[in-house]
Design an enzyme around this catalytic site. Structure first.
Site, PDB file in Angstrom:
ATOM      1  N   HIS A 161       0.631  -1.791  -0.266  1.00 50.45           N
ATOM      2  CA  HIS A 161      -0.212  -0.215  -0.369  1.00 50.45           C
ATOM      3  C   HIS A 161       0.943   1.064   0.096  1.00 50.45           C
ATOM      4  O   HIS A 161       1.993   1.296   0.296  1.00 50.45           O
ATOM      5  CB  HIS A 161      -0.949   0.113   1.465  1.00 50.45           C
ATOM      6  CG  HIS A 161      -1.983   0.963   0.745  1.00 50.45           C
ATOM      7  ND1 HIS A 161      -1.745   2.683   1.744  1.00 50.45           N
ATOM      8  CD2 HIS A 161      -3.402   0.932   0.672  1.00 50.45           C
ATOM      9  CE1 HIS A 161      -2.874   2.860   1.538  1.00 50.45           C
ATOM     10  NE2 HIS A 161      -3.673   2.573   1.080  1.00 50.45           N
ATOM     11  N   GLU A 176      -3.317   3.523  -7.341  1.00 54.60           N
ATOM     12  CA  GLU A 176      -3.716   4.446  -6.978  1.00 54.60           C
ATOM     13  C   GLU A 176      -2.613   5.826  -6.355  1.00 54.60           C
ATOM     14  O   GLU A 176      -1.155   5.904  -6.181  1.00 54.60           O
ATOM     15  CB  GLU A 176      -3.860   4.079  -5.310  1.00 54.60           C
ATOM     16  CG  GLU A 176      -4.911   3.061  -4.707  1.00 54.60           C
ATOM     17  CD  GLU A 176      -5.181   2.722  -3.327  1.00 54.60           C
ATOM     18  OE1 GLU A 176      -6.588   2.449  -2.918  1.00 54.60           O
ATOM     19  OE2 GLU A 176      -4.535   2.335  -2.903  1.00 54.60           O
TER      20      GLU A 176
END
Lengths: 223, 223, 223, 223
Positions: A94, A142
């Site tokens: 992430h 992202e």
């Protein structure tokens, strides 16, 4: 493996999603998933995995695993441990927890060994291509500058989604592609899918919402 | 706060101490603590905290916390999360999970805010002094080269224990001092206490033992 | 860009290759390159770049750059700084200095902006594919377990070289592929090239050699 | 060792202080030091150490060293290398380059072995105390939130300076204490010294100044 199109909620380490509050969110998603048939999954803190798994039917993910095997690794997140707690998958790399490339490779390999579904996060088209070469189940692109913001990646930078999908599928067509950052409503979800994504990864848009059920229903309407 | 003298077991990410196997060890320690009155504590993986807390009375610790407050920290260990899971304390800066000095300071401060007992690991006399200046509840000095080995720190390097105790108490007499590395039996525990330590931190000596009960009873005999 | 086939020597932080001793090695390589016409390059510590550049004609590389732009980054290696010191290229992500995937992407991009030649190190076929997707000038595949050892990668694991070459060229045929780990003589170099590599990356085999000239001449004979 | 009171300039990786531009600043400081007799020192990027050392008489520092000994540490900053390049000292643990406590201990020890002067950066009173326990030559307390800002630490938070001085001297009176963050003029320097500091550490206030000579003369006036 996750049924697609899918909405994956990462509850991070938000105060509003720690301990019993994580379970509350998981239960709400569970109710909506069973009512609507939508594919929903939740990634929670390691301390909350077991409690969620015991109380909901939707897939519960870890937010992270470390690139280790059982042994002397005090305080790191062992893939076997999240599996033992009942998680069926994990996020990897992430943007708030980036890993070295050799370590991502280990995490993907370990996830496959343990039959853990896995979503590797990337930050642009170039890193999406790179990660696709490791053939994970899913990657989630992202753009870091849009994470937690008010504008959805599907509006601010739709090309990053479509170009990632194209580039990834060219390298390995079996890799699912999610997108995230600023995703907030059904329109964003719909657009993501139109752009070729297999779903969305989101966090604050649900966790911080005043009326989570309303937001979730809206998101689901976009599937 | 931990009653001293204390034996703290860190189960690391050993296969023999993941999931239900962690609980097994915790239960054994719980039985022996209640039978003998000895002060015993266990540090387990974050995924296993709640399960242990719900089933034993001895103090359950986390193996690690990250220097964060609630928010966007995907996959890191939130102090509030280990507290919510029922942990009463945490290890900090274990030799397998070292932190930056500014981050140790944050972890100690956050532990105090949350009333989490905390044991900061150090690797020699110099770092023990440095950590003492942060006034943690406890520190545990463990020479890395002896960790997991066959010779106890109390035999191989007794001065590191006695000199750490002296140096620490000179800086802040309220800081408890544990020692660890190679601790395996009651004689080692006894020696640690004679050297001025408030207890021991150990791992493989118990987790990897064929007869854990026998080893634990022997360790307790040294208190 | 580096003329291929090429022999790239990484002098690491060996005592035998720090300060004036780095220059000595660079001068020896310079003499041999000009005598034999072989393509040789050397990667040195940042403190030694300028001194080497001022005294030799072979390409001088940095051993590392950090993923930064000019600004507040005390003590990190600025790409502009190695360029200003005269380096024409840099290693990136050496197995002793691994980077996060997003940071490798930044380092490759920054190298291209500054017209710095660059060699991204990888550790297996999977990471070679991943890095190829970032389209660097070169990558160098080096199985970590063979680095510094007595057996050349070309003998111990020739498939890792040929399979990396195939996989990389499939993703981007413009990416040069070097190999390394245990490379010690001309036969190893010859084999590397037969396996499809554009050259070799090596370190201790030359730096630690009693007779460096002899070793270098032998290596060059394999080109 | 640095003559005190001292002004230490850290040029970071500013574009305005890379390569020949670093030398320009060093030369200006050199001229002013020899004219005024003030104790001035400069910390530069590793690539620029030798060039500065060869051209100025003021002490030239590295901005960072890594906790290593000669060997296989590709791309890391070897203490011996900065020494060989002519540096007489180094910063350690700058807020932009924080280290683990065990590694700071190694860096301090290695600096002492090599007779390198060293300034360990800290971020508050607690970490200043902790670092004092390692007995470095100097520490420099800099509240991170004020670094690069418009208000000097001596104005915004004078207590952090005086309390650090007191706490440090109580642990080891031989440790010099500098302060930094927002220091811009002679008044700030004067105040720092009144608060018990042995000097200041600064960066942007000089590097980014339109008229560096004027700023430096003003700073020197406060000594």
């Amino acid at each position: 493996m996750l049924k697609t199109p899918v909405i994956v909620l990462n509850v991070k380490t938000y105060e509003e999603a720690t301990g019993k509050k994580a379970l509350e969110i998981a239960k709400l998603m569970d109710t909506l998933a069973s009512e609507t048939g939508a594919s929903l999954a939740i990634a929670v803190q390691p301390t909350d995995i077991q409690m969620c798994v015991e109380n909901v039917s939707i897939p519960v993910f870890a937010e992270h695993i470390d690139p280790i095997t059982p042994g002397s690794h005090t305080g790191w997140i062992l893939p076997e441990a999240v599996k033992a707690a009942g998680a069926v998958g994990t996020l990897i790399n992430h943007s708030e927890h980036r890993l070295k490339i050799a370590d991502i490779d280990v995490c993907v390999t370990r996830s496959k060994e343990l039959n853990l579904d896995h979503i590797v996060c990337t930050n642009n088209v170039a890193t999406s291509k790179a990660i696709a070469a490791l053939s994970p189940n899913f990657l989630a692109v992202e753009p870091p500058e849009l994470i937690g913001g008010d504008v959805s990646v599907t509006t601010a930078n739709p090309e990053i989604v479509s170009r990632s999908v194209d580039a990834v599928k060219k390298i390995d067509k079996h890799v699912g592609v999610l997108c995230g950052a600023g995703v907030k409503n059904g329109k964003d979800v719909k657009k993501a899918i139109e752009l070729g994504a297999d779903g969305v990864l989101l966090a604050s848009g649900v966790v911080k919402a005043k009326d989570r059920e309303k937001v979730l229903r809206d998101l689901i309407s976009g599937l």
